[in-house]
Design an enzyme around this catalytic site. Structure first.
Site, PDB file in Angstrom:
ATOM      1  N   ILE A  91       0.837  -1.205   0.000  1.00  0.00           N
ATOM      2  CA  ILE A  91       0.000   0.000   0.000  1.00  0.00           C
ATOM      3  C   ILE A  91       0.873   1.257   0.000  1.00  0.00           C
ATOM      4  O   ILE A  91       0.451   2.327   0.410  1.00  0.00           O
ATOM      5  CB  ILE A  91      -0.969  -0.005   1.201  1.00  0.00           C
ATOM      6  CG1 ILE A  91      -0.196  -0.050   2.536  1.00  0.00           C
ATOM      7  CG2 ILE A  91      -1.898  -1.213   1.113  1.00  0.00           C
ATOM      8  CD1 ILE A  91      -1.094   0.127   3.762  1.00  0.00           C
ATOM      9  N   GLY A  92       2.104   1.060  -0.490  1.00  0.00           N
ATOM     10  CA  GLY A  92       3.057   2.159  -0.508  1.00  0.00           C
ATOM     11  C   GLY A  92       4.194   1.894   0.457  1.00  0.00           C
ATOM     12  O   GLY A  92       5.145   2.660   0.572  1.00  0.00           O
ATOM     13  N   ARG A  96      15.985  -5.213  12.322  1.00  0.00           N
ATOM     14  CA  ARG A  96      16.692  -5.234  11.047  1.00  0.00           C
ATOM     15  C   ARG A  96      15.922  -4.391  10.022  1.00  0.00           C
ATOM     16  O   ARG A  96      14.702  -4.540   9.885  1.00  0.00           O
ATOM     17  CB  ARG A  96      16.801  -6.672  10.537  1.00  0.00           C
ATOM     18  CG  ARG A  96      17.560  -6.796   9.217  1.00  0.00           C
ATOM     19  CD  ARG A  96      17.342  -8.157   8.559  1.00  0.00           C
ATOM     20  NE  ARG A  96      17.749  -9.271   9.401  1.00  0.00           N
ATOM     21  CZ  ARG A  96      19.010  -9.680   9.553  1.00  0.00           C
ATOM     22  NH1 ARG A  96      19.972  -9.073   8.897  1.00  0.00           N
ATOM     23  NH2 ARG A  96      19.297 -10.696  10.338  1.00  0.00           N
ATOM     24  N   ILE A  97      16.633  -3.537   9.340  1.00  0.00           N
ATOM     25  CA  ILE A  97      16.015  -2.750   8.268  1.00  0.00           C
ATOM     26  C   ILE A  97      16.158  -3.548   6.969  1.00  0.00           C
ATOM     27  O   ILE A  97      17.261  -3.967   6.609  1.00  0.00           O
ATOM     28  CB  ILE A  97      16.711  -1.377   8.147  1.00  0.00           C
ATOM     29  CG1 ILE A  97      16.563  -0.577   9.454  1.00  0.00           C
ATOM     30  CG2 ILE A  97      16.159  -0.588   6.957  1.00  0.00           C
ATOM     31  CD1 ILE A  97      15.148  -0.256   9.856  1.00  0.00           C
ATOM     32  N   ASN A 123      15.046  -2.546   3.801  1.00  0.00           N
ATOM     33  CA  ASN A 123      15.415  -1.665   2.689  1.00  0.00           C
ATOM     34  C   ASN A 123      15.529  -0.263   3.284  1.00  0.00           C
ATOM     35  O   ASN A 123      14.526   0.322   3.706  1.00  0.00           O
ATOM     36  CB  ASN A 123      14.353  -1.706   1.579  1.00  0.00           C
ATOM     37  CG  ASN A 123      14.674  -0.763   0.426  1.00  0.00           C
ATOM     38  OD1 ASN A 123      15.160   0.356   0.626  1.00  0.00           O
ATOM     39  ND2 ASN A 123      14.394  -1.197  -0.795  1.00  0.00           N
ATOM     40  N   LYS A 136      15.958   2.558   2.100  1.00  0.00           N
ATOM     41  CA  LYS A 136      15.267   3.642   1.392  1.00  0.00           C
ATOM     42  C   LYS A 136      13.766   3.650   1.680  1.00  0.00           C
ATOM     43  O   LYS A 136      13.200   4.673   2.072  1.00  0.00           O
ATOM     44  CB  LYS A 136      15.519   3.495  -0.115  1.00  0.00           C
ATOM     45  CG  LYS A 136      14.946   4.619  -0.948  1.00  0.00           C
ATOM     46  CD  LYS A 136      15.253   4.441  -2.434  1.00  0.00           C
ATOM     47  CE  LYS A 136      16.678   4.841  -2.749  1.00  0.00           C
ATOM     48  NZ  LYS A 136      16.908   5.007  -4.214  1.00  0.00           N
ATOM     49  N   THR A 137      13.124   2.502   1.511  1.00  0.00           N
ATOM     50  CA  THR A 137      11.672   2.470   1.737  1.00  0.00           C
ATOM     51  C   THR A 137      11.360   2.604   3.231  1.00  0.00           C
ATOM     52  O   THR A 137      10.329   3.174   3.604  1.00  0.00           O
ATOM     53  CB  THR A 137      11.041   1.185   1.170  1.00  0.00           C
ATOM     54  OG1 THR A 137      11.702   0.049   1.728  1.00  0.00           O
ATOM     55  CG2 THR A 137      11.158   1.148  -0.341  1.00  0.00           C
ATOM     56  N   GLY A 180       8.200  -3.630  13.103  1.00  0.00           N
ATOM     57  CA  GLY A 180       7.360  -2.796  12.243  1.00  0.00           C
ATOM     58  C   GLY A 180       7.860  -1.367  12.165  1.00  0.00           C
ATOM     59  O   GLY A 180       8.466  -0.852  13.099  1.00  0.00           O
ATOM     60  N   GLU A 225       4.339   2.711  11.691  1.00  0.00           N
ATOM     61  CA  GLU A 225       3.612   3.502  12.688  1.00  0.00           C
ATOM     62  C   GLU A 225       4.504   4.148  13.747  1.00  0.00           C
ATOM     63  O   GLU A 225       4.092   5.085  14.411  1.00  0.00           O
ATOM     64  CB  GLU A 225       2.549   2.622  13.360  1.00  0.00           C
ATOM     65  CG  GLU A 225       1.448   2.225  12.374  1.00  0.00           C
ATOM     66  CD  GLU A 225       0.586   1.067  12.845  1.00  0.00           C
ATOM     67  OE1 GLU A 225       1.155   0.076  13.320  1.00  0.00           O
ATOM     68  OE2 GLU A 225      -0.641   1.167  12.744  1.00  0.00           O
TER      69      GLU A 225
END
Lengths: 731, 183
Positions: free
Chosen positions: A466-467, A612-613, A615, A617-618, A687, A690
């Site tokens: 959803i983006g 952990r990230i 990506n 950028k996103t 997550g 949020e």
């Protein structure tokens, strides 16, 4: 048979060992070229041959019964095909993860704006015209309560407590007791809710604007009274959700009903006004914060009570004090909630339900407590970092809140913060503020299929993007695990014929769908290790080459026929043994106009530790978006209702003020601290969507206070309220 | 008059033909007199890159170039544009051949859900021309002379395009990046 993995214990950090450097890298979104060239197709894009168009009709009373829908009033209009209504119609969208039909009110009206009929015509223009002309008669109920403050239909459980709050509060050396209000808010995703329904025999295909297809399929089938196997939902692209597309909505059911009767495709797109009227809103809140502390800043007592509202029949109540329950802790904790029943547009999840509004109050109260103690707000928070979840006693699985606070203060130049009201630049007061951030973290049952052939890999799941970056991160996980360049992985999403995922919501999508993808790819690695004649731990897959057991073989040579693995993941023992949450710290600098009270945010910094990230950028985009939502909640967003009928007055984007370019500074920085959450899920993530909101608005409001003395207890801090608060503070 | 006959009369009166150029191609649409340019593009010509976010000129998702200037196509009636030249997002580049702005949006992650993105890009295309032409904005220090391409100018001039994902800072970085590439 799909293997279901239960998260019962910490898992090896395999993604740190695969060595391709794809997971975490700031790669472009693979679907980007389609999105920026207008070729990504959303639910309302494309009208199949023979399709008819429907427009929803809304109720114009607060509560009562429909006594007549006069189809003759529109049947003479050119192009009108029919008027649809009936027992299957939905009162409002399903709540997230309901998996069954929401309230179907028959001929009853429960709120002003409820969709009560669908007018279908050959053209949109004709359907719109007829929807406006349709004559509906009602028997309105008298004495309907449309103002939550006046509701006497109240639901209240015993407060959630730890220790003895009253005793601790009474014994505290310094106490604070403040009340705050936040208005109702709208998700206001840019894509209006839309559905295109088409039947083939008794099988329904629905293109929808939806976030959680596994649940939406069940909800749609249940609403229509048909088996779920007869329903297929497609949502490869969704124009934003923010909670508003968690559950099946009135537009989908209405489109399906009309299409079944007419034997042709029917498209229903909500008008922007209907989106405000009939999609779940965020409740307004009134909140009371009581803090008790020692002179040195140690919290002794913390209570966060709230009152929220919802319509009759909805179980959802905004979990306002969710983060307050574990962020700091004290000897005495108490959290009470009152839910008021009211005839208004129903309430549900809007991005970060709970934290988005609760943290505005808690973190302003903490700021005020720091003032009373003559203490640095950062130091006050550092003094109160809990070692365990103070309500449950669970250890945190991973927390770097203290590091976020210290790192943020350092990077932001917090040392340069001046005493309240002492920094003036021309007509502007300038100040700095900060706040903590927290958002609890979840793993939700999720499945995915990974296919590997000589051509590359394919990931298939009914997960949505959803983006949020799902296309990007699932491709990165599969590529990392299978030793492929990311271009060799195709990710297919948003189709209920694929394995069912968690869906997008609650910031658990990447954790859940990502873990399922990881596990399916891991199963393929096991097969490949067998073919290489080596153990799984010896196998290295990189850039299309398999190495292991002293052999080096091109991956394509190991695959005679396509390898297919499906995996499923669900929460297990670690969700009981440990408490997982993302943490962070927000810093803001604002300018407040001395004579108009206008607030301009000059810069923001968010430092976050969220596992952990996947990506960089996103993830950054998600965090930035959240911070800007915080800005909206603090300064601009307010859904106004007419007190007589409860109808939404600010029901378009000119009257409901989401932040625009000019409201948002260019100087916005996000910093991720390195972290692995071993107890959260097999890929050690948390997550992201949020956490960025949580506390961001409070940092801005605390900066307003530092700038000009204004402490705004009723949000948003619009110029009128800021001016009044400045005057109250003697500025 | 029988209803069927009334319909036939009504249809003649309520429908019309308009010819305009879209992305360099001559097109003719038969449409209801009430049809907006936005709906004609999307539903009649299948150019669905232009999005309907509000249908009231409040969000900018439907921005197209009309004779080179940006407009909200939801506020234009198709009937008013006989002979006009329209450029939509599809006319600026394709997935295989993106233009500089489109590439910059991908590189900077100047979008998330992608729904407002075509409007942002089309709007930015015209906005950069307005800047080059020296059109002042509320953020400009002076009404005359060269307009700087700074963040404040871009923010002011792009404020008709809402993005609820709130990619704003990255959208503006992308626009600045593309403008530099071009100059």
């Amino acid at each position: 048979m799909t293997k279901t993995f239960r998260m019962n214990e910490a898992q090896p950090r395999l993604l740190d060992e695969t060595g391709q450097g794809i997971v975490g890298a700031p790669l472009d979104r693979p679907e980007g070229p389609k999105k920026v060239s207008g070729r990504a197709h959303y639910a309302a894009d494309g009208l199949p041959e023979g399709a008819a168009q429907g427009v929803l009709v809304r109720a114009t009373i607060a509560r009562g019964r429909i006594t007549g829908i006069d189809e003759d009033s529109v049947s003479g209009l050119e192009g009108v095909i029919g008027v649809f209504h009936g027992p299957e119609f939905l009162r409002n969208p399903a709540q997230g993860m309901a998996g069954e039909a929401p309230v179907q009110p028959g001929g009853e009206v429960h709120y002003h704006g409820q969709p009560i009929a669908l007018v279908v015509a050959e053209s949109f223009e004709a359907a719109r015209d007829a929807a406006q002309r349709l004559v509906v008669t009602y028997e309105a109920e008298a004495g309907v309560v449309t103002d939550p403050a006046r509701s006497e239909e109240l639901e209240q459980d015993d407060p959630e407590t730890a220790g003895d709050f009253e005793a601790a509060f009474a014994a505290a050396e310094v106490t604070l007791d403040r009340s705050y209000t936040t208005p109702a808010q709208a998700a206001a995703a840019m894509e209006p809710h839309a559905a295109l329904a088409e039947w083939e025999g008794d099988e329904l295909t629905l293109r929808g604007a939806l976030q959680m297809l596994r649940f939406n399929k069940e909800e749609l089938a249940d609403s229509l009274g048909i088996p779920a196997e007869k329903v297929r939902i497609l949502a490869p692209y969704v124009g934003g959700g923010f909670g508003s597309k968690l559950g099946i909505g009135p537009e989908a059911v209405a489109a399906a009903l009309a299409s079944r009767t007419l034997g042709r495709p029917v498209r229903v797109v909500m008008t922007r006004q209907t989106v405000f009227d009939a999609v779940l809103r965020r409740t307004e809140t009134s909140q009371r914060l009581r803090l008790g502390a020692d002179r040195d800043g140690r919290l002794r007592a913390l209570s966060h009570d709230d009152r929220v509202s919802n319509i009759q029949g909805e179980g959802f109540a905004e979990p306002v004090s969710q983060a307050s329950q574990f962020l700091y802790g004290a000897e005495g904790l108490s959290f009470a909630q009152t839910l008021a029943r009211v005839s208004r547009t129903p309430a549900g999840s809007v991005r970060a339900p709970g934290e988005a509004v609760g943290m505005l109050a808690l973190e302003q109260a903490m700021d005020e407590l720091a003032e009373m103690l003559e203490m640095c707000p950062v130091a006050l928070r550092l003094k109160n970092l809990p070692e365990k979840n103070p309500m449950t006693g669970q250890p945190f699985s991973a927390t770097r809140l203290g590091d976020c606070l210290r790192e943020g203060a350092e990077r932001f130049g917090w040392d340069a913060r001046k005493p309240m009201g002492s920094r003036r630049e021309g007509e502007w007061y300038v100040g700095m503020g900060m706040a903590s951030a927290a958002r609890s973290n979840m793993l939700v049952k999720s499945a995915a299929r990974v296919r590997l052939s000589g051509e590359g890999a394919v990931v298939e799941t009914d997960m949505t993007d959803i983006g949020t970056g799902t296309y990007a991160i699932l491709g990165q996980i599969a590529a990392e695990m299978l030793g492929l360049p990311v271009e060799k992985v195709e990710v297919r999403l948003g189709d209920t014929s694929f394995p069912g995922a968690s869906g997008s919501g609650g910031s658990f999508g990447a954790n859940s769908a990502g873990s399922a993808t990881f596990l399916a790819a891991k199963a393929i690695r096991e097969t490949l290790a067998g073919r290489m004649g080596c153990g799984l731990s010896e196998l290295t897959l990189q850039e299309g080459i398999a190495r292991g057991g002293n052999r080096e073989v091109p991956l394509a040579e190991l695959i005679e026929e396509e390898l297919v693995e499906e995996a499923s993941v669900e929460a297990g023992d670690t969700s009981e043994s440990h408490f997982s949450s993302g943490f962070g710290a927000h810093f803001a600098e604002v300018a407040v106009h001395a004579y108009t009270g206008e607030v301009r945010v000059r810069r923001m910094l968010g430092v976050m530790a969220m596992g952990r990230i996947l990506n960089e950028k996103t993830a950054r985009s998600q965090a930035l978006g959240g911070m800007i939502w915080g800005l909206g909640a603090a300064l601009t967003e307010e859904m106004a209702h007419d007190p007589r009928t409860g109808h939404v007055v600010s029901r378009d984007l000119a009257n409901y003020h989401v932040p625009a370019h000019a409201d948002v500074p260019g100087d916005m920085t996000v910093v991720f601290l390195e972290e692995r959450d071993d107890m959260a899920n097999p890929i050690q993530t948390k997550g992201i969507g949020e956490l960025g909101i949580s506390g961001a608005g409070a940092a801005i409001l605390n900066a307003v206070r530092n700038a000009c003395g204004a402490r705004v207890y009723d949000m948003p801090a619009t110029p009128d309220r800021v001016i009044a608060a400045m005057e109250a503070a003697g500025f | 008059m029988p209803i069927a006959q009334a319909h036939a009369t009504f249809k003649q009166e309520s429908h019309m033909r308009t010819r305009f150029t879209v992305n360099g191609e001559a097109r003719e649409v038969e449409h209801d007199t009430r049809t907006t340019l936005l709906d004609a593009l999307r539903d009649q010509l299948g150019l669905t890159g232009t999005k309907k976010g509000c249908d009231h000129g409040q969000c900018g998702a439907c921005t197209v170039l009309l004779n080179g200037k940006r407009v909200n196509s939801c506020l234009c009636l198709a009937a008013m544009h006989e002979g006009d030249e329209v450029t939509t997002i599809e006319g600026l580049g394709s997935p295989e051949a993106l233009n500089a702005l489109q590439k910059a949006f991908v590189a900077k992650d100047g979008y998330q859900c992608g729904f407002c993105t075509p409007g942002q890009i089309v709007s930015a295309t015209a906005m950069l021309e307005e800047l080059r032409a020296g059109d002042p904005s509320f953020a400009s220090a002076s009404l005359e002379g060269e307009m700087p391409l700074d963040d404040a100018e871009i923010a002011e001039r792009m404020s008709g395009n809402l993005c609820r994902c709130s990619a704003y800072p990255l959208i503006r970085e992308a626009i600045a990046m593309a403008a530099e590439v071009k100059s």
